[in-house]
Design a protein around this motif. Structure first.
Motif, PDB file in Angstrom:
ATOM      1  N   THR A 235       0.848  -1.186   0.000  1.00 20.48           N
ATOM      2  CA  THR A 235       0.000   0.000   0.000  1.00 20.48           C
ATOM      3  C   THR A 235       0.886   1.240   0.000  1.00 20.48           C
ATOM      4  O   THR A 235       2.117   1.145   0.175  1.00 20.48           O
ATOM      5  N   ASN A 236       0.276   2.413  -0.160  1.00 18.82           N
ATOM      6  CA  ASN A 236       1.057   3.659  -0.118  1.00 18.82           C
ATOM      7  C   ASN A 236       1.751   3.829   1.227  1.00 18.82           C
ATOM      8  O   ASN A 236       2.901   4.268   1.295  1.00 18.82           O
ATOM      9  N   ALA A 247       3.690   9.244   3.158  1.00 16.35           N
ATOM     10  CA  ALA A 247       2.691   8.622   2.280  1.00 16.35           C
ATOM     11  C   ALA A 247       2.241   9.588   1.182  1.00 16.35           C
ATOM     12  O   ALA A 247       1.979   9.175   0.045  1.00 16.35           O
ATOM     13  N   GLU A 248       2.150  10.883   1.502  1.00 17.45           N
ATOM     14  CA  GLU A 248       1.758  11.863   0.494  1.00 17.45           C
ATOM     15  C   GLU A 248       2.813  11.980  -0.603  1.00 17.45           C
ATOM     16  O   GLU A 248       2.481  12.195  -1.773  1.00 17.45           O
ATOM     17  N   LYS A 251       2.287   9.119  -2.887  1.00 21.60           N
ATOM     18  CA  LYS A 251       1.161   9.410  -3.779  1.00 21.60           C
ATOM     19  C   LYS A 251       1.590  10.338  -4.913  1.00 21.60           C
ATOM     20  O   LYS A 251       1.178  10.173  -6.064  1.00 21.60           O
ATOM     21  N   SER A 252       2.426  11.320  -4.567  1.00 22.18           N
ATOM     22  CA  SER A 252       2.890  12.276  -5.570  1.00 22.18           C
ATOM     23  C   SER A 252       3.719  11.574  -6.648  1.00 22.18           C
ATOM     24  O   SER A 252       3.523  11.801  -7.848  1.00 22.18           O
ATOM     25  N   LEU A 254       3.562   8.433  -7.415  1.00 22.99           N
ATOM     26  CA  LEU A 254       2.685   7.521  -8.137  1.00 22.99           C
ATOM     27  C   LEU A 254       1.843   8.278  -9.165  1.00 22.99           C
ATOM     28  O   LEU A 254       1.657   7.808 -10.299  1.00 22.99           O
ATOM     29  N   ARG A 255       1.363   9.461  -8.784  1.00 19.94           N
ATOM     30  CA  ARG A 255       0.606  10.284  -9.735  1.00 19.94           C
ATOM     31  C   ARG A 255       1.472  10.668 -10.933  1.00 19.94           C
ATOM     32  O   ARG A 255       1.030  10.642 -12.084  1.00 19.94           O
ATOM     33  N   THR A 265      -4.640   3.286 -13.148  1.00 16.90           N
ATOM     34  CA  THR A 265      -4.533   2.666 -11.828  1.00 16.90           C
ATOM     35  C   THR A 265      -3.067   2.335 -11.559  1.00 16.90           C
ATOM     36  O   THR A 265      -2.250   2.293 -12.486  1.00 16.90           O
ATOM     37  N   ARG A 266      -2.764   2.068 -10.292  1.00 19.51           N
ATOM     38  CA  ARG A 266      -1.395   1.718  -9.916  1.00 19.51           C
ATOM     39  C   ARG A 266      -0.934   0.443 -10.608  1.00 19.51           C
ATOM     40  O   ARG A 266       0.228   0.308 -10.989  1.00 19.51           O
TER      41      ARG A 266
END
Length: 280
Positions: A235-236, A247-248, A251-252, A254-255, A265-266
């Motif tokens: 998971t993140n 974690a943010e 997410k960055s 991954l985006r 999607t991931r």
């Protein structure tokens, strides 16, 4: 001789995918439909069927759940096959004879061409949710990689004029390579010695170099680290802990990766990275 070897290699990869899918999901029925030259499908491999009703069944173009998958190039999930209004019903009798209730089907696409359809199904009236669709999709992506590698090896052997094809790794062996690659990247991330870290990263690059194609998209080392975590199923939050970042921030990254690779999607991002040779 070469055609017979080609069929054996691909059949082995498909059989490994069906076995892995049944093991991962616990769903009793797994099938593979091969796309024929005339755009029809034929169920050529299966696990868990109770009757011969679907065995070697030929499905007309555009018909049933398989025909819809080929036409749309998208996964389809049907909770109650005989009552579903998103598919045609030419094969209701065969489905009823087998006793299947819910079905998920996902296209297998190699070099932008559909090679077949991967199915799972249950005999009981239960809904196969998004988690199952995701698992079937991931298995289809692994199978696509295996079939692409088989094709690449055959092209190489043909160019060399050899009559004997090299041994192709099966699905379980590929998963071990992928897992090792991801863990190596995580290990490199924890090493303070810059020279050692670079050496570990070079080893990671060597693991993907045999299947690397020309990359038009450049991923950073951190983006590859995030994808490696995703490939391991993290998971993140777990990826953040592994990488020692927030974690943010994960997410960055991954985006950014998804934007670069055109993924929604991931897991699509992982598959896209494998297609360009950034991950094994």
């Amino acid at each position: 001789m070469m055609d017979a070897q080609r069929i054996r290699d691909d059949d082995d990869a498909i059989r490994a995918a069906l076995t892995a899918l049944k093991t991962a999901t616990g769903i009793p029925v797994a099938m593979y439909g091969t796309l024929l030259a005339d755009n029809r499908l034929q169920i050529t491999q299966w696990i868990g069927l109770r009757t011969p009703a679907l065995q070697n069944l030929v499905i007309e173009s555009g018909s049933g759940v398989g025909g819809r998958v080929v036409a749309t190039r998208r996964a389809v999930g049907i909770s109650d096959y005989t009552r579903a209004n998103v598919i045609s019903h030419e094969y209701d009798r065969q489905i009823q004879d087998e006793g299947l209730h819910s079905i998920v089907a996902v296209p297998v696409i190699v070099q932008r061409e559909i090679r077949g359809v991967l199915y799972v199904g249950v005999h009981s009236p239960v809904r196969l949710g998004d988690k199952v669709i995701e698992e079937v999709t991931m298995t289809a992506r692994t199978l696509e990689q295996d079939l692409a590698v088989n094709s690449a090896l055959r092209r190489t052997d043909g160019a060399k004029g050899t009559a004997k094809a090299g041994r192709v790794m099966n699905g379980a062996e590929w998963e071990q390579v992928r897992s090792t690659h991801s863990k190596l990247r995580m290990l490199a991330n924890r090493v303070d010695d810059e020279a050692l870290r670079k050496e570990l990263e070079q080893l990671c690059d060597q693991m993907v170099s045999p299947v690397r194609i020309k990359q038009s998209t450049k991923l950073s080392a951190r983006e590859l680290d995030v994808l490696s975590c995703v490939a391991l199923g993290h998971t993140n939050v777990e990826a953040a802990e592994e990488m020692g970042i927030g974690a943010e921030t994960v997410k960055s990254y991954l985006r950014s990766v998804m934007r670069k690779l055109g993924a929604h999607t991931r897991y699509e991002a992982v598959n896209a990275a494998r297609r360009i040779g950034a991950l094994p």
